[in-house]
Design a protein around this motif. Sequence first.
Motif, PDB file in Angstrom:
ATOM      1  N   LEU A 262       0.860  -1.189   0.000  1.00 11.26           N
ATOM      2  CA  LEU A 262       0.000   0.000   0.000  1.00 11.26           C
ATOM      3  C   LEU A 262       0.891   1.232   0.000  1.00 11.26           C
ATOM      4  O   LEU A 262       1.752   1.390   0.865  1.00 11.26           O
ATOM      5  N   MET A 263       0.673   2.116  -0.985  1.00  9.03           N
ATOM      6  CA  MET A 263       1.492   3.322  -1.140  1.00  9.03           C
ATOM      7  C   MET A 263       0.555   4.523  -1.172  1.00  9.03           C
ATOM      8  O   MET A 263      -0.203   4.716  -2.142  1.00  9.03           O
ATOM      9  N   ILE A 264       0.588   5.332  -0.120  1.00  9.83           N
ATOM     10  CA  ILE A 264      -0.406   6.393   0.064  1.00  9.83           C
ATOM     11  C   ILE A 264      -0.066   7.625  -0.772  1.00  9.83           C
ATOM     12  O   ILE A 264       1.057   8.131  -0.739  1.00  9.83           O
ATOM     13  N   LEU A 265      -1.071   8.105  -1.496  1.00  8.68           N
ATOM     14  CA  LEU A 265      -0.949   9.324  -2.287  1.00  8.68           C
ATOM     15  C   LEU A 265      -1.511  10.531  -1.553  1.00  8.68           C
ATOM     16  O   LEU A 265      -0.810  11.513  -1.291  1.00  8.68           O
ATOM     17  N   ARG A 266      -2.796  10.480  -1.248  1.00  8.97           N
ATOM     18  CA  ARG A 266      -3.481  11.618  -0.629  1.00  8.97           C
ATOM     19  C   ARG A 266      -4.276  11.153   0.585  1.00  8.97           C
ATOM     20  O   ARG A 266      -4.771  10.025   0.643  1.00  8.97           O
ATOM     21  N   GLY A 267      -4.436  12.046   1.546  1.00 10.97           N
ATOM     22  CA  GLY A 267      -5.262  11.771   2.714  1.00 10.97           C
ATOM     23  C   GLY A 267      -4.585  10.830   3.697  1.00 10.97           C
ATOM     24  O   GLY A 267      -3.453  10.378   3.502  1.00 10.97           O
ATOM     25  N   HIS A 268      -5.286  10.541   4.789  1.00  9.28           N
ATOM     26  CA  HIS A 268      -4.821   9.610   5.813  1.00  9.28           C
ATOM     27  C   HIS A 268      -5.746   8.397   5.819  1.00  9.28           C
ATOM     28  O   HIS A 268      -6.965   8.538   5.738  1.00  9.28           O
ATOM     29  N   TRP A 269      -5.137   7.211   5.900  1.00 11.94           N
ATOM     30  CA  TRP A 269      -5.889   5.966   5.805  1.00 11.94           C
ATOM     31  C   TRP A 269      -5.771   5.169   7.090  1.00 11.94           C
ATOM     32  O   TRP A 269      -4.686   4.994   7.633  1.00 11.94           O
ATOM     33  N   ASN A 270      -6.902   4.693   7.556  1.00 11.77           N
ATOM     34  CA  ASN A 270      -6.956   3.776   8.689  1.00 11.77           C
ATOM     35  C   ASN A 270      -6.830   2.363   8.133  1.00 11.77           C
ATOM     36  O   ASN A 270      -7.690   1.921   7.369  1.00 11.77           O
ATOM     37  N   VAL A 271      -5.766   1.668   8.459  1.00 17.58           N
ATOM     38  CA  VAL A 271      -5.518   0.313   7.954  1.00 17.58           C
ATOM     39  C   VAL A 271      -5.422  -0.638   9.146  1.00 17.58           C
ATOM     40  O   VAL A 271      -4.686  -0.380  10.106  1.00 17.58           O
ATOM     41  N   THR A 272      -6.178  -1.740   9.072  1.00 16.98           N
ATOM     42  CA  THR A 272      -6.161  -2.748  10.128  1.00 16.98           C
ATOM     43  C   THR A 272      -5.670  -4.059   9.542  1.00 16.98           C
ATOM     44  O   THR A 272      -6.208  -4.544   8.540  1.00 16.98           O
ATOM     45  N   VAL A 273      -4.621  -4.619  10.124  1.00 13.54           N
ATOM     46  CA  VAL A 273      -4.046  -5.882   9.667  1.00 13.54           C
ATOM     47  C   VAL A 273      -4.041  -6.851  10.846  1.00 13.54           C
ATOM     48  O   VAL A 273      -3.446  -6.548  11.892  1.00 13.54           O
ATOM     49  N   ASP A 274      -4.705  -8.002  10.677  1.00 13.50           N
ATOM     50  CA  ASP A 274      -4.818  -9.000  11.749  1.00 13.50           C
ATOM     51  C   ASP A 274      -5.256  -8.356  13.064  1.00 13.50           C
ATOM     52  O   ASP A 274      -4.729  -8.664  14.149  1.00 13.50           O
ATOM     53  N   GLY A 275      -6.196  -7.432  12.944  1.00  8.24           N
ATOM     54  CA  GLY A 275      -6.769  -6.790  14.118  1.00  8.24           C
ATOM     55  C   GLY A 275      -5.961  -5.636  14.685  1.00  8.24           C
ATOM     56  O   GLY A 275      -6.390  -4.991  15.645  1.00  8.24           O
ATOM     57  N   ILE A 276      -4.798  -5.358  14.109  1.00 10.47           N
ATOM     58  CA  ILE A 276      -3.940  -4.269  14.585  1.00 10.47           C
ATOM     59  C   ILE A 276      -4.180  -3.046  13.702  1.00 10.47           C
ATOM     60  O   ILE A 276      -4.045  -3.110  12.478  1.00 10.47           O
ATOM     61  N   GLU A 277      -4.495  -1.945  14.330  1.00 15.70           N
ATOM     62  CA  GLU A 277      -4.888  -0.742  13.607  1.00 15.70           C
ATOM     63  C   GLU A 277      -3.742   0.271  13.550  1.00 15.70           C
ATOM     64  O   GLU A 277      -3.006   0.448  14.517  1.00 15.70           O
ATOM     65  N   THR A 278      -3.598   0.927  12.405  1.00 15.79           N
ATOM     66  CA  THR A 278      -2.594   1.980  12.260  1.00 15.79           C
ATOM     67  C   THR A 278      -3.110   3.012  11.279  1.00 15.79           C
ATOM     68  O   THR A 278      -4.067   2.773  10.551  1.00 15.79           O
ATOM     69  N   ILE A 279      -2.455   4.172  11.248  1.00 19.41           N
ATOM     70  CA  ILE A 279      -2.805   5.242  10.324  1.00 19.41           C
ATOM     71  C   ILE A 279      -1.641   5.456   9.363  1.00 19.41           C
ATOM     72  O   ILE A 279      -0.487   5.609   9.785  1.00 19.41           O
ATOM     73  N   LEU A 280      -1.937   5.470   8.064  1.00 16.46           N
ATOM     74  CA  LEU A 280      -0.933   5.736   7.043  1.00 16.46           C
ATOM     75  C   LEU A 280      -1.176   7.121   6.441  1.00 16.46           C
ATOM     76  O   LEU A 280      -2.327   7.501   6.184  1.00 16.46           O
ATOM     77  N   ALA A 281      -0.093   7.848   6.205  1.00 15.74           N
ATOM     78  CA  ALA A 281      -0.145   9.215   5.683  1.00 15.74           C
ATOM     79  C   ALA A 281       0.488   9.262   4.295  1.00 15.74           C
ATOM     80  O   ALA A 281       1.152   8.315   3.866  1.00 15.74           O
ATOM     81  N   PRO A 282       0.316  10.360   3.547  1.00 16.76           N
ATOM     82  CA  PRO A 282       0.922  10.466   2.216  1.00 16.76           C
ATOM     83  C   PRO A 282       2.422  10.190   2.239  1.00 16.76           C
ATOM     84  O   PRO A 282       3.151  10.707   3.082  1.00 16.76           O
ATOM     85  N   GLY A 283       2.867   9.343   1.307  1.00 20.70           N
ATOM     86  CA  GLY A 283       4.272   8.968   1.230  1.00 20.70           C
ATOM     87  C   GLY A 283       4.636   7.739   2.032  1.00 20.70           C
ATOM     88  O   GLY A 283       5.734   7.198   1.868  1.00 20.70           O
ATOM     89  N   ASP A 284       3.732   7.268   2.887  1.00 24.36           N
ATOM     90  CA  ASP A 284       3.984   6.050   3.661  1.00 24.36           C
ATOM     91  C   ASP A 284       3.804   4.819   2.769  1.00 24.36           C
ATOM     92  O   ASP A 284       2.981   4.808   1.848  1.00 24.36           O
ATOM     93  N   THR A 285       4.558   3.762   3.090  1.00 22.50           N
ATOM     94  CA  THR A 285       4.475   2.490   2.365  1.00 22.50           C
ATOM     95  C   THR A 285       4.307   1.367   3.372  1.00 22.50           C
ATOM     96  O   THR A 285       5.039   1.295   4.359  1.00 22.50           O
ATOM     97  N   MET A 286       3.337   0.494   3.118  1.00 24.00           N
ATOM     98  CA  MET A 286       3.107  -0.662   3.994  1.00 24.00           C
ATOM     99  C   MET A 286       3.160  -1.943   3.177  1.00 24.00           C
ATOM    100  O   MET A 286       2.546  -2.040   2.115  1.00 24.00           O
ATOM    101  N   ALA A 287       3.888  -2.950   3.683  1.00 25.41           N
ATOM    102  CA  ALA A 287       3.957  -4.269   3.057  1.00 25.41           C
ATOM    103  C   ALA A 287       3.077  -5.225   3.857  1.00 25.41           C
ATOM    104  O   ALA A 287       3.437  -5.621   4.970  1.00 25.41           O
ATOM    105  N   VAL A 288       1.927  -5.602   3.297  1.00 22.98           N
ATOM    106  CA  VAL A 288       1.013  -6.521   3.969  1.00 22.98           C
ATOM    107  C   VAL A 288       1.320  -7.937   3.485  1.00 22.98           C
ATOM    108  O   VAL A 288       1.307  -8.197   2.281  1.00 22.98           O
ATOM    109  N   PRO A 289       1.604  -8.865   4.387  1.00 23.82           N
ATOM    110  CA  PRO A 289       1.995 -10.213   3.958  1.00 23.82           C
ATOM    111  C   PRO A 289       0.798 -11.014   3.443  1.00 23.82           C
ATOM    112  O   PRO A 289      -0.353 -10.713   3.758  1.00 23.82           O
TER     113      PRO A 289
END
Length: 327
Positions: A262-289
């Motif tokens: 997941l590669m964020i362009l605009r806005g802030h995203w609430n992402v939950t993986v295996d029940g763990i919640e985090t916020i991603l902002a523009p420019g952040d990158t997340m590798a979900v297995p």
Amino acid sequence: MLTKEQLDARIVRYGELRPCKTAFIDAHTPGSDQKENFTIIGGGVSESADQHVHIKETPGFNIGAAGQPPICRNSLHSHRTAEVFFVLKGSWDFYWGRWGTAGRVRLEEGDIINIPTGIFRGFQNVGNDYGMIMAILGGDNAGGGVVWAPQVIKDAAGHGLILGENGKLYDSKKGESLPDGVKAMPILTDEELKAYPEPTNAEVVPNHVARYWDLMALAMGAPAKVIGEDAKLRDKPGFEVDLIRDGSISESAYTTARHEILMILRGHWNVTVDGIETILAPGDTMAVPPNASRAMHPSMTGEASMYRVRNTDDDAGSTWVPNQVNK
């Protein structure tokens, strides 16, 4: 199931990116000497031992970025596997051909380009501020490195940098020289250069460039397929790319057997993986297995978008075929 510590290790925050200013052979060449290279996932194609790698595990492709002040350019080079860029910040010109004169296109924030393999390409920040482009490189080893146009290697030698056949840089300004038994990277001959096409804008742009606002319109009710076998930019480079915006997907959790970046362009995203919640902002990158449960939605109202990249079973890159969409 992931722990919070494990999930945090799979997130690279924009504000924590660590640049390398000596990543490539043109690091001392005037006009290119202020660029910064970032290796986010996988080793990328950096030629410098100084390059920091944020996440070493590769999902079948590499993720990187380039940051450059105004007017700074990246010298002409070619890749053996796919090279996809989208603009995170600023305005950028992308150009291609032996001398960079065969074609040129300008990309703005959110626009994406899937540059054909086997073609010399370069890019330049033409905006007024520091700009950033994010990159997706095909293959776990990103095709084995970069092939530089002959003039780039010659110019670099005049400023103290020599690239060895082993793909490593040696800087005479630091007292370095080629080790015993290591020869300099050979310069392409005129005969070898004939294998590098000179496609026109009309051949490249329609099938290899997608505009952000067109994709946002396509993503009104479902993710917009950007790169893939049946996507807007039809290709099979070893990964597929979607654009997701507010309202594109359900907030319900889902799973996939694929690696998902997941590669964020605009806005802030609430992402939950295996029940763990985090916020991603523009420019952040997340590798979900693979097989982890994940759900995502914008954390506030307003414009929100991201590029989602998944590995596929295709080869990591396809060669340029004139007047045809790459398949």
